[in-house]
Scaffold this motif. Structure first.
Motif, PDB file in Angstrom:
ATOM      1  N   GLN A 106       0.854  -1.187   0.000  1.00 27.43           N
ATOM      2  CA  GLN A 106       0.000   0.000   0.000  1.00 27.43           C
ATOM      3  C   GLN A 106       0.889   1.234   0.000  1.00 27.43           C
ATOM      4  O   GLN A 106       1.691   1.436   0.913  1.00 27.43           O
ATOM      5  CB  GLN A 106      -0.893   0.001   1.232  1.00 27.43           C
ATOM      6  N   ILE A 107       0.730   2.055  -1.015  1.00 28.78           N
ATOM      7  CA  ILE A 107       1.522   3.283  -1.134  1.00 28.78           C
ATOM      8  C   ILE A 107       0.584   4.470  -0.990  1.00 28.78           C
ATOM      9  O   ILE A 107      -0.433   4.553  -1.674  1.00 28.78           O
ATOM     10  CB  ILE A 107       2.245   3.339  -2.496  1.00 28.78           C
ATOM     11  N   LYS A 108       0.936   5.372  -0.070  1.00 32.93           N
ATOM     12  CA  LYS A 108       0.141   6.586   0.149  1.00 32.93           C
ATOM     13  C   LYS A 108       1.012   7.806  -0.122  1.00 32.93           C
ATOM     14  O   LYS A 108       2.190   7.823   0.210  1.00 32.93           O
ATOM     15  CB  LYS A 108      -0.378   6.636   1.587  1.00 32.93           C
ATOM     16  N   ILE A 109       0.387   8.805  -0.702  1.00 33.23           N
ATOM     17  CA  ILE A 109       1.097  10.059  -0.974  1.00 33.23           C
ATOM     18  C   ILE A 109       0.623  11.162  -0.041  1.00 33.23           C
ATOM     19  O   ILE A 109       1.386  12.013   0.368  1.00 33.23           O
ATOM     20  CB  ILE A 109       0.907  10.465  -2.448  1.00 33.23           C
ATOM     21  N   PHE A 110      -0.660  11.109   0.322  1.00 33.62           N
ATOM     22  CA  PHE A 110      -1.246  12.159   1.153  1.00 33.62           C
ATOM     23  C   PHE A 110      -1.833  11.561   2.411  1.00 33.62           C
ATOM     24  O   PHE A 110      -2.423  10.492   2.346  1.00 33.62           O
ATOM     25  CB  PHE A 110      -2.353  12.881   0.352  1.00 33.62           C
ATOM     26  N   PRO A 111      -1.754  12.116   3.576  1.00 33.35           N
ATOM     27  CA  PRO A 111      -1.100  13.373   3.933  1.00 33.35           C
ATOM     28  C   PRO A 111       0.394  13.210   4.154  1.00 33.35           C
ATOM     29  O   PRO A 111       1.138  14.170   4.067  1.00 33.35           O
ATOM     30  CB  PRO A 111      -1.779  13.775   5.230  1.00 33.35           C
TER      31      PRO A 111
ATOM     32  N   GLY B 213      -3.276  10.814   9.472  1.00 32.08           N
ATOM     33  CA  GLY B 213      -2.109  10.290   8.775  1.00 32.08           C
ATOM     34  C   GLY B 213      -0.810  10.399   9.550  1.00 32.08           C
ATOM     35  O   GLY B 213       0.235   9.966   9.077  1.00 32.08           O
ATOM     36  N   PHE B 214      -0.850  10.990  10.719  1.00 35.00           N
ATOM     37  CA  PHE B 214       0.357  11.140  11.532  1.00 35.00           C
ATOM     38  C   PHE B 214       0.304  10.161  12.693  1.00 35.00           C
ATOM     39  O   PHE B 214      -0.746   9.937  13.286  1.00 35.00           O
ATOM     40  CB  PHE B 214       0.486  12.576  12.064  1.00 35.00           C
ATOM     41  N   GLY B 215       1.443   9.625  13.060  1.00 29.00           N
ATOM     42  CA  GLY B 215       1.495   8.675  14.164  1.00 29.00           C
ATOM     43  C   GLY B 215       1.045   7.305  13.714  1.00 29.00           C
ATOM     44  O   GLY B 215       1.035   6.978  12.542  1.00 29.00           O
ATOM     45  N   GLY B 216       0.659   6.483  14.655  1.00 20.56           N
ATOM     46  CA  GLY B 216       0.279   5.120  14.327  1.00 20.56           C
ATOM     47  C   GLY B 216       1.521   4.263  14.136  1.00 20.56           C
ATOM     48  O   GLY B 216       2.572   4.763  13.757  1.00 20.56           O
ATOM     49  N   ASN B 217       1.399   3.007  14.415  1.00 18.45           N
ATOM     50  CA  ASN B 217       2.532   2.102  14.258  1.00 18.45           C
ATOM     51  C   ASN B 217       2.434   1.396  12.916  1.00 18.45           C
ATOM     52  O   ASN B 217       1.470   0.709  12.638  1.00 18.45           O
ATOM     53  CB  ASN B 217       2.542   1.066  15.388  1.00 18.45           C
TER      54      ASN B 217
END
Length: 78
Positions: free
Chosen positions: A7-12, A45-49
């Motif tokens: 899985q590739i994410k660009i945003f955020p 989109g910030f944090g999380g493991n």
């Protein structure tokens, strides 16, 4: 055996992680592993493991659980 998906994410925040479920079965020993690759929840989109894995290894004929897996696939177990 199947494999997780990339899985590739660009945003955020740009990131790439393996996600999805995997089943591995040994016909000779009747052992089976069912594993889930995932990224834990984050806030906007910030944090999380990232790179988390959870699942179990069991004997497929008796369904007796031999070992439970819960951690990160990039870190050694303790």
């Amino acid at each position: 055996m199947d494999s997780p998906k990339l899985q590739i994410k660009i945003f955020p925040v740009p990131s790439a992680d393996w996600v999805g479920d995997v089943s591995i079965r040994c016909k000779k020993s009747s052992l089976e592993a069912v594993l889930s690759f995932y990224k834990s929840q984050s806030f906007l989109g910030f944090g999380g493991n990232s790179r988390a894995i959870k699942g179990k290894i069991f004997h497929s004929k008796t369904l007796r659980t031999i070992f439970e897996v819960d951690g990160h696939w990039t870190e050694p177990s303790h």
